[in-house]
Write a protein that holds these residues in place. Structure first.
Motif, PDB file in Angstrom:
ATOM      1  N   TRP A 451       0.845  -1.185   0.000  1.00 56.01           N
ATOM      2  CA  TRP A 451       0.000   0.000   0.000  1.00 56.01           C
ATOM      3  C   TRP A 451       0.889   1.247   0.000  1.00 56.01           C
ATOM      4  CZ3 TRP A 451      -5.196   0.244  -0.550  1.00 56.01           C
ATOM      5  CH2 TRP A 451      -5.924  -0.949  -0.402  1.00 56.01           C
ATOM      6  N   LEU A 452       0.494   2.245  -0.793  1.00 58.09           N
ATOM      7  CA  LEU A 452       1.239   3.492  -0.869  1.00 58.09           C
ATOM      8  C   LEU A 452       0.274   4.668  -0.693  1.00 58.09           C
ATOM      9  CD1 LEU A 452       2.368   1.462  -3.409  1.00 58.09           C
ATOM     10  CD2 LEU A 452       4.153   3.223  -3.389  1.00 58.09           C
ATOM     11  N   LYS A 453       0.853   5.780  -0.081  1.00 56.15           N
ATOM     12  CA  LYS A 453       0.094   7.018   0.053  1.00 56.15           C
ATOM     13  C   LYS A 453       0.930   8.117  -0.595  1.00 56.15           C
ATOM     14  CE  LYS A 453      -1.516  10.491   3.307  1.00 56.15           C
ATOM     15  NZ  LYS A 453      -1.484  10.964   4.704  1.00 56.15           N
ATOM     16  N   ASN A 454       0.305   8.711  -1.627  1.00 56.24           N
ATOM     17  CA  ASN A 454       1.002   9.753  -2.385  1.00 56.24           C
ATOM     18  C   ASN A 454       2.364   9.236  -2.843  1.00 56.24           C
ATOM     19  OD1 ASN A 454      -1.144  11.527  -1.973  1.00 56.24           O
ATOM     20  ND2 ASN A 454      -0.269  12.313  -0.063  1.00 56.24           N
ATOM     21  N   GLN A 455       2.349   7.974  -3.385  1.00 58.72           N
ATOM     22  CA  GLN A 455       3.520   7.303  -3.949  1.00 58.72           C
ATOM     23  C   GLN A 455       4.574   6.965  -2.901  1.00 58.72           C
ATOM     24  OE1 GLN A 455       3.412   6.291  -7.078  1.00 58.72           O
ATOM     25  NE2 GLN A 455       1.398   7.318  -7.275  1.00 58.72           N
ATOM     26  N   MET A 456       4.202   7.049  -1.629  1.00 56.19           N
ATOM     27  CA  MET A 456       5.108   6.679  -0.544  1.00 56.19           C
ATOM     28  C   MET A 456       4.566   5.425   0.132  1.00 56.19           C
ATOM     29  SD  MET A 456       7.570   8.906  -0.577  1.00 56.19           S
ATOM     30  CE  MET A 456       8.310   8.676   1.021  1.00 56.19           C
ATOM     31  N   GLU A 457       5.431   4.400   0.287  1.00 58.34           N
ATOM     32  CA  GLU A 457       4.988   3.125   0.860  1.00 58.34           C
ATOM     33  C   GLU A 457       4.627   3.308   2.318  1.00 58.34           C
ATOM     34  OE1 GLU A 457       6.654  -1.437   1.569  1.00 58.34           O
ATOM     35  OE2 GLU A 457       7.849  -0.001   0.414  1.00 58.34           O
ATOM     36  N   ILE A 458       3.512   2.717   2.632  1.00 55.46           N
ATOM     37  CA  ILE A 458       3.051   2.756   4.017  1.00 55.46           C
ATOM     38  C   ILE A 458       3.674   1.568   4.735  1.00 55.46           C
ATOM     39  CG2 ILE A 458       1.057   2.620   5.546  1.00 55.46           C
ATOM     40  CD1 ILE A 458      -0.629   3.809   3.293  1.00 55.46           C
ATOM     41  N   ARG A 459       4.528   1.844   5.666  1.00 60.95           N
ATOM     42  CA  ARG A 459       5.187   0.777   6.400  1.00 60.95           C
ATOM     43  C   ARG A 459       4.447   0.537   7.706  1.00 60.95           C
ATOM     44  NH1 ARG A 459       9.904  -0.683   4.059  1.00 60.95           N
ATOM     45  NH2 ARG A 459      10.751   0.707   2.448  1.00 60.95           N
ATOM     46  N   GLU A 460       5.143   0.002   8.686  1.00 55.79           N
ATOM     47  CA  GLU A 460       4.490  -0.353   9.944  1.00 55.79           C
ATOM     48  C   GLU A 460       4.085   0.915  10.664  1.00 55.79           C
ATOM     49  OE1 GLU A 460       7.071  -2.813  12.147  1.00 55.79           O
ATOM     50  OE2 GLU A 460       7.080  -4.450  10.680  1.00 55.79           O
ATOM     51  N   ASP A 461       2.846   1.264  10.482  1.00 55.19           N
ATOM     52  CA  ASP A 461       2.287   2.469  11.111  1.00 55.19           C
ATOM     53  C   ASP A 461       0.978   2.053  11.770  1.00 55.19           C
ATOM     54  OD1 ASP A 461       1.230   4.871  11.843  1.00 55.19           O
ATOM     55  OD2 ASP A 461       1.688   5.899   9.965  1.00 55.19           O
ATOM     56  N   PRO A 462       0.850   2.233  13.104  1.00 57.85           N
ATOM     57  CA  PRO A 462      -0.377   1.804  13.790  1.00 57.85           C
ATOM     58  C   PRO A 462      -1.633   2.481  13.270  1.00 57.85           C
ATOM     59  CG  PRO A 462       0.953   3.205  15.210  1.00 57.85           C
ATOM     60  CD  PRO A 462       1.802   2.912  14.009  1.00 57.85           C
TER      61      PRO A 462
END
Length: 508
Positions: A451-462
């Motif tokens: 999953w990406l947000k604004n072309q930035m990968e969403i990593r381990e984020d609660p």
């Protein structure tokens, strides 16, 4: 003056009677002659007398011959003009009889004439309508009677009637009366239907009636050698006459014994044989009034065995048998066949089929390695045949070699690059309320989801929870704020390739 007065009254008389026909006209012609006689004898009256005689000869040729008055004179030319009618008359009657002849079809004879009731001074007849009424239709029936010993038939009813029941009254007690009925129509009279015996006129206190027991109203079945002892009650006063017949013929007293009392009749056979089977007719009669009943007796015995039993085929665990019906069915319908088998090891017979209605069967579930024999009994209402038909030869159930060959299933190439079957859709959510993004993907091997947000990968984020189940991908955004809006992308990657879908999320 007197001769002048005489013709005047004569003319008045002739005018008063114009209606009479030829005979009246001739009398009128004779009347003036009589008047001429008493009148004075002057010669003036004699000339009219000779005038009438010449008019009389033409009278027979032409029907309206009398022409004494002026009106008659006017009528005279009409027959004169109609004189050519004789040639027209012959052709007219000629076609009429030709058309009537084929229509002359008198009705047929009335049916089932019988005496219904007899009293001390009358008796009642009943009958059925004839089969053929004729083209003209039925006008009715005429009843005729004649005393015994006389041939003088007299009609009881003057006019035909349509009822099929008639009571003949005013008879003398003790007389013997013959009766017959004829059907009448416009085309003729039928052949009469007559009673076979005269009716004795005396009071019947009770009409004859047979009280046939219920179990004798159907076929009475007995075995060969059994005794037949049947009692049939009846009623009637005075004492009725009882008679038994078989097929219209008297009974064979050497085989059948009959004993009759005032209230019943007993039918007895000591040892029944198949030849005793048949329909026996019982008649109870009083002076022409009668009642009839039929006793149907069937003497049976066990049937013969089936014929031509053979084994048609042996395969696997099965044996096919065929046979033909028995020669003798025991005077009763074959209800079925009983099929039995016997194992050579035990030697005992076991029933495989009961009441097989066909003349063939297949026996299954036989044991491998055993040898079998077969036999068949025939069965009727009396029971099984005394002997059975045995199949020639035996059936040996061999062990068959079988090899299992698994079915070859072609292998299918299941490799497939990722492909989204359901894309992401743009969403608008409210600040502080969690929301979900959904899409579905397929591919083999199972692709990895990023999953990406604004072309930035969403990593381990609660704040984000990403799941995948049966190809359905979901991303939960917990309590989004204004900065959580943007473009979200779902990317699927496997060794064969990758695919991605995106959507816009607005937070208000």
């Amino acid at each position: 003056a007197p001769p002048g007065k005489n013709p005047a009254p004569a003319a008045a008389k002739k005018k008063a009677a114009p209606a009479p026909k030829e005979g009246a006209a001739r009398k009128e012609e004779a009347a003036p002659k009589e008047e001429a006689a008493p009148a004075p004898v002057p010669a003036t009256e004699e000339p009219p007398a000779p005038e009438h005689p010449p008019e009389q000869p033409p009278a027979p040729t032409d029907e309206p011959a009398p022409i004494p008055t002026e009106a008659g004179a006017e009528a005279a030319p009409v027959p004169a003009e109609g004189s050519p009618a004789p040639p027209a008359e012959p052709p007219a009657p000629a076609p009429e009889p030709k058309l009537e002849k084929p229509k002359e079809e008198p009705p047929s004879c009335p049916l089932s004439l019988a005496v219904e009731e007899v009293s001390e001074n009358s008796f009642t007849l009943t009958w059925k309508a004839p089969e053929q009424m004729g083209r003209a239709g039925l006008d009715g029936y005429v009843v005729e009677i004649c005393k015994d010993g006389s041939s003088d038939w007299k009609a009881v009813n003057q006019e035909p009637f349509l009822s099929t029941r008639y009571t003949i009254p005013n008879l003398s007690s003790g007389d013997k009366i013959h009766a017959r009925v004829v059907a009448v129509s416009a085309s003729g009279t039928s052949v009469p239907a007559a009673l076979e015996q005269p009716v004795l006129i005396r009071e019947i206190l009770q009409l004859p009636k047979i009280r046939m027991p219920r179990h004798l109203r159907e076929t009475y079945i007995r075995r060969v050698g059994d005794a037949v002892n049947i009692m049939i009650p009846f009623q009637g006063k005075p004492q009725p006459e009882v008679s038994w017949t078989k097929g219209g013929q008297p009974l064979d007293t050497s085989r059948v014994n009959i004993r009759t009392t005032a209230r019943d009749t007993i039918f007895y056979i000591r040892q029944a044989q198949r030849a005793d089977s048949g329909k026996y007719e019982l008649t109870v009669q009083i002076n022409g009034a009668e009642d009839k009943a039929t006793l149907d007796i069937q003497v049976v015995e066990p049937p013969g065995p089936p014929q031509n039993l053979k084994m048609v085929d042996v395969w696997g665990f099965n044996v096919a048998l065929e046979w033909t019906p028995p020669v003798d069915n025991g005077n009763s319908e074959i209800k079925g066949y009983r099929v039995q088998k016997s194992d050579k090891k035990s030697g005992k017979w076991f029933t495989v089929l009961e009441r097989c209605t066909r003349t063939s069967c297949t026996i299954s579930d036989l044991i491998i390695g055993n040898t079998y024999s077969f036999r068949v009994f025939s069965e009727n209402i009396c029971g099984l045949s005394d002997s059975a038909a045995v199949a020639s030869g035996v059936a040996y159930i061999e062990k068959t070699k079988t090899t299992y060959q698994p079915e070859k299933i072609p292998q299918r190439d299941m490799m497939e690059p990722p492909k989204f079957t359901q894309p992401l859709t743009d969403r608008t959510t409210t600040r502080g309320y969690s929301t979900h993004l959904f899409c579905s993907v397929r591919g083999f091997p199972q692709p990895k989801i990023i999953w990406l947000k604004n072309q930035m990968e969403i990593r381990e984020d609660p704040k984000y929870i990403a799941l995948i189940d049966q190809g359905v991908c979901s991303l939960e955004i917990r309590k989004p704020g204004p900065f959580d809006g943007g473009v979200y992308t779902c990317k699927a990657v496997n060794p064969l390739g990758e695919a991605s879908v995106d959507c816009r999320l607005d937070v208000k």
